[in-house]
Design a protein around this motif. Structure first.
Motif, PDB file in Angstrom:
ATOM      1  N   THR A  14       0.812  -1.220   0.000  1.00 17.84           N
ATOM      2  CA  THR A  14       0.000   0.000   0.000  1.00 17.84           C
ATOM      3  C   THR A  14       0.847   1.273   0.000  1.00 17.84           C
ATOM      4  OG1 THR A  14      -0.178  -0.262   2.392  1.00 17.84           O
ATOM      5  CG2 THR A  14      -2.083  -0.913   1.074  1.00 17.84           C
ATOM      6  N   ILE A  15       0.247   2.324  -0.560  1.00 17.52           N
ATOM      7  CA  ILE A  15       0.826   3.665  -0.531  1.00 17.52           C
ATOM      8  C   ILE A  15      -0.290   4.664  -0.289  1.00 17.52           C
ATOM      9  CG2 ILE A  15       0.643   3.915  -3.051  1.00 17.52           C
ATOM     10  CD1 ILE A  15       3.113   5.770  -2.905  1.00 17.52           C
ATOM     11  N   SER A  16       0.005   5.686   0.482  1.00 19.54           N
ATOM     12  CA  SER A  16      -0.938   6.781   0.690  1.00 19.54           C
ATOM     13  C   SER A  16      -0.144   8.003   1.133  1.00 19.54           C
ATOM     14  CB  SER A  16      -2.010   6.408   1.716  1.00 19.54           C
ATOM     15  OG  SER A  16      -3.042   7.388   1.726  1.00 19.54           O
ATOM     16  N   TYR A  17      -0.786   8.930   1.812  1.00 20.91           N
ATOM     17  CA  TYR A  17      -0.115  10.134   2.303  1.00 20.91           C
ATOM     18  C   TYR A  17      -0.874  10.626   3.528  1.00 20.91           C
ATOM     19  CZ  TYR A  17      -3.886  11.934  -0.629  1.00 20.91           C
ATOM     20  OH  TYR A  17      -5.128  12.143  -1.213  1.00 20.91           O
ATOM     21  N   ILE A  18      -0.129  11.184   4.471  1.00 17.03           N
ATOM     22  CA  ILE A  18      -0.739  11.683   5.698  1.00 17.03           C
ATOM     23  C   ILE A  18      -0.040  12.978   6.112  1.00 17.03           C
ATOM     24  CG2 ILE A  18      -1.497   9.436   6.547  1.00 17.03           C
ATOM     25  CD1 ILE A  18       0.936   9.336   8.352  1.00 17.03           C
ATOM     26  N   SER A  19      -0.623  13.652   7.075  1.00 17.19           N
ATOM     27  CA  SER A  19      -0.008  14.848   7.621  1.00 17.19           C
ATOM     28  C   SER A  19       1.219  14.460   8.438  1.00 17.19           C
ATOM     29  CB  SER A  19      -1.007  15.600   8.498  1.00 17.19           C
ATOM     30  OG  SER A  19      -2.139  15.976   7.743  1.00 17.19           O
ATOM     31  N   LEU A  20       2.262  15.254   8.326  1.00 15.75           N
ATOM     32  CA  LEU A  20       3.558  14.917   8.935  1.00 15.75           C
ATOM     33  C   LEU A  20       3.497  14.672  10.449  1.00 15.75           C
ATOM     34  CD1 LEU A  20       6.482  14.439   8.178  1.00 15.75           C
ATOM     35  CD2 LEU A  20       6.898  16.903   8.391  1.00 15.75           C
ATOM     36  N   PRO A  21       2.714  15.427  11.239  1.00 18.37           N
ATOM     37  CA  PRO A  21       2.674  15.138  12.679  1.00 18.37           C
ATOM     38  C   PRO A  21       2.155  13.746  13.019  1.00 18.37           C
ATOM     39  CG  PRO A  21       1.830  17.339  12.248  1.00 18.37           C
ATOM     40  CD  PRO A  21       1.979  16.663  10.913  1.00 18.37           C
ATOM     41  N   TYR A  22       1.439  13.111  12.094  1.00 18.67           N
ATOM     42  CA  TYR A  22       0.900  11.769  12.329  1.00 18.67           C
ATOM     43  C   TYR A  22       1.864  10.671  11.853  1.00 18.67           C
ATOM     44  CZ  TYR A  22      -3.706  13.875  13.222  1.00 18.67           C
ATOM     45  OH  TYR A  22      -4.755  14.611  13.737  1.00 18.67           O
ATOM     46  N   ALA A  23       2.980  11.063  11.252  1.00 17.01           N
ATOM     47  CA  ALA A  23       3.831  10.091  10.562  1.00 17.01           C
ATOM     48  C   ALA A  23       4.972   9.543  11.414  1.00 17.01           C
ATOM     49  CB  ALA A  23       4.400  10.729   9.292  1.00 17.01           C
ATOM     50  N   HIS A  24       4.980   9.868  12.694  1.00 20.00           N
ATOM     51  CA  HIS A  24       6.060   9.384  13.560  1.00 20.00           C
ATOM     52  C   HIS A  24       5.711   7.987  14.071  1.00 20.00           C
ATOM     53  CE1 HIS A  24       7.845  13.297  13.246  1.00 20.00           C
ATOM     54  NE2 HIS A  24       6.753  13.871  13.715  1.00 20.00           N
ATOM     55  N   ASP A  25       5.874   7.025  13.199  1.00 28.04           N
ATOM     56  CA  ASP A  25       5.520   5.642  13.506  1.00 28.04           C
ATOM     57  C   ASP A  25       6.546   4.738  12.824  1.00 28.04           C
ATOM     58  OD1 ASP A  25       4.378   3.047  13.550  1.00 28.04           O
ATOM     59  OD2 ASP A  25       2.361   3.884  13.685  1.00 28.04           O
ATOM     60  N   LYS A  26       7.250   3.951  13.593  1.00 28.30           N
ATOM     61  CA  LYS A  26       8.321   3.118  13.049  1.00 28.30           C
ATOM     62  C   LYS A  26       7.799   2.000  12.152  1.00 28.30           C
ATOM     63  CE  LYS A  26       8.503   0.109  17.138  1.00 28.30           C
ATOM     64  NZ  LYS A  26       9.362  -0.403  18.235  1.00 28.30           N
ATOM     65  N   ASN A  27       6.492   1.752  12.174  1.00 27.92           N
ATOM     66  CA  ASN A  27       5.925   0.654  11.383  1.00 27.92           C
ATOM     67  C   ASN A  27       5.543   1.062   9.969  1.00 27.92           C
ATOM     68  OD1 ASN A  27       6.050  -1.310  13.500  1.00 27.92           O
ATOM     69  ND2 ASN A  27       4.293  -0.320  14.455  1.00 27.92           N
TER      70      ASN A  27
END
Length: 288
Positions: A193-206
């Protein structure tokens, strides 16, 4: 009979007190609806604001930028939050709204780690979201089918992403989701899968954040537009806000939020930006 009379009076006074207390609490209520990208900031700021304004009652909901703009225009909420300028949205009379730009937020493409891809060119990213590239091996990754997850049509994040990555072209038909949290969960658990999110939500090592043309999505790169995927976080009111709403917006634009809270949770203060963009996401000014 005298006793019953005073019992009735006591009950009536008690009910009146409850009613007046309810009215007072309701009068201090500020409802904020709209951008899911803005939701994290608005919720945290609202919680902090209540610590020094205990009588305030700030309710924050998502629903997308389109919902926020239509709700505030209708007078149903005090503040509508949006990732896009009101004048770009059909059915919205921007002249009747007041725009307060309170922050900037980055947008970052994310992929499931199984893809084996960490960088794409802007052209490759565009070709994936228009269906011209359909397998990760075409961009140096695993022999795995690409599954695109888009944001819902009312999403300001989607509008911003498409105006920058897909100008003048239509995205491939795909699954749509309306929140950053849901998108992140799907990408994390679904191979290819590929998508896009707001940067503050992207701090996830998974999940794997992608760089574009070997430029990373950092707030430093956003300030100069070196990382072009970003948008303003707007708070809109219908005309002049009432006193309590104006006070909260003043708080959002003040030092405590702009210099302390915003960088702490991954957004950018307006004051940090070295470029200015117009409603079509075109840079119209460079330098402070």
């Amino acid at each position: 009979m005298h006793k019953h009379f005073w019992q009735k009076i006591t009950i009536i006074l008690f009910l009146a007190l409850i009613f007046l207390t309810g009215c007072k609490n309701n009068s201090s209520k500020i409802t904020i609806v709209g951008s899911s990208a803005m939701q994290l900031l608005a919720e945290q700021a609202g919680n902090d604001y209540r610590l020094t304004h205990p009588s305030s009652n700030i309710v924050v909901q998502g629903g997308g930028s389109g919902t926020g703009l239509s709700q505030v225009q209708a007078g149903a909420v005090e503040i509508g939050t949006s990732d896009v300028f009101a004048e770009t949205q059909p059915g919205i009379n921007a002249q009747k709204l007041r725009d307060y730009r309170v922050a900037v937020v980055g947008i970052v493409p994310i992929v499931n780690k199984s893809t084996g891809v960490k960088n794409l060119s802007m052209t490759q990213l565009r070709q994936i979201f228009t269906g011209k590239i359909t397998n990760w091996k075409q961009v140096g990754g695993k022999n795995e089918t690409i599954t695109v997850i888009n944001r819902s049509k009312g999403s300001g994040t989607r509008s911003s992403f498409e105006s920058i990555v897909l100008p003048g072209v239509k995205p491939i038909r795909s699954q749509e989701q309306d929140s950053n949290g849901t998108v992140k969960k799907i990408v994390n658990t679904t191979p290819g899968t590929i998508s896009y999110i707001s940067l503050p939500y992207a701090h996830d090592k998974n999940i794997q954040k992608l760089s574009i043309d070997h430029v990373k999505a950092t707030n430093s790169n956003i300030t100069t537009n070196k990382w072009p995927l970003w948008c303003y976080e707007h708070m809109y009111t219908k005309g002049k806000p009432n006193k309590r709403t104006a006070a909260f917006i003043k708080y959002m634009l003040g030092k405590k939020v702009q210099e302390d809270l915003i960088p702490k949770i991954g957004y950018l203060s307006i004051k940090e930006m070295k470029v200015v963009r117009d409603s079509q996401n075109k840079v119209v000014k460079v330098g402070n």
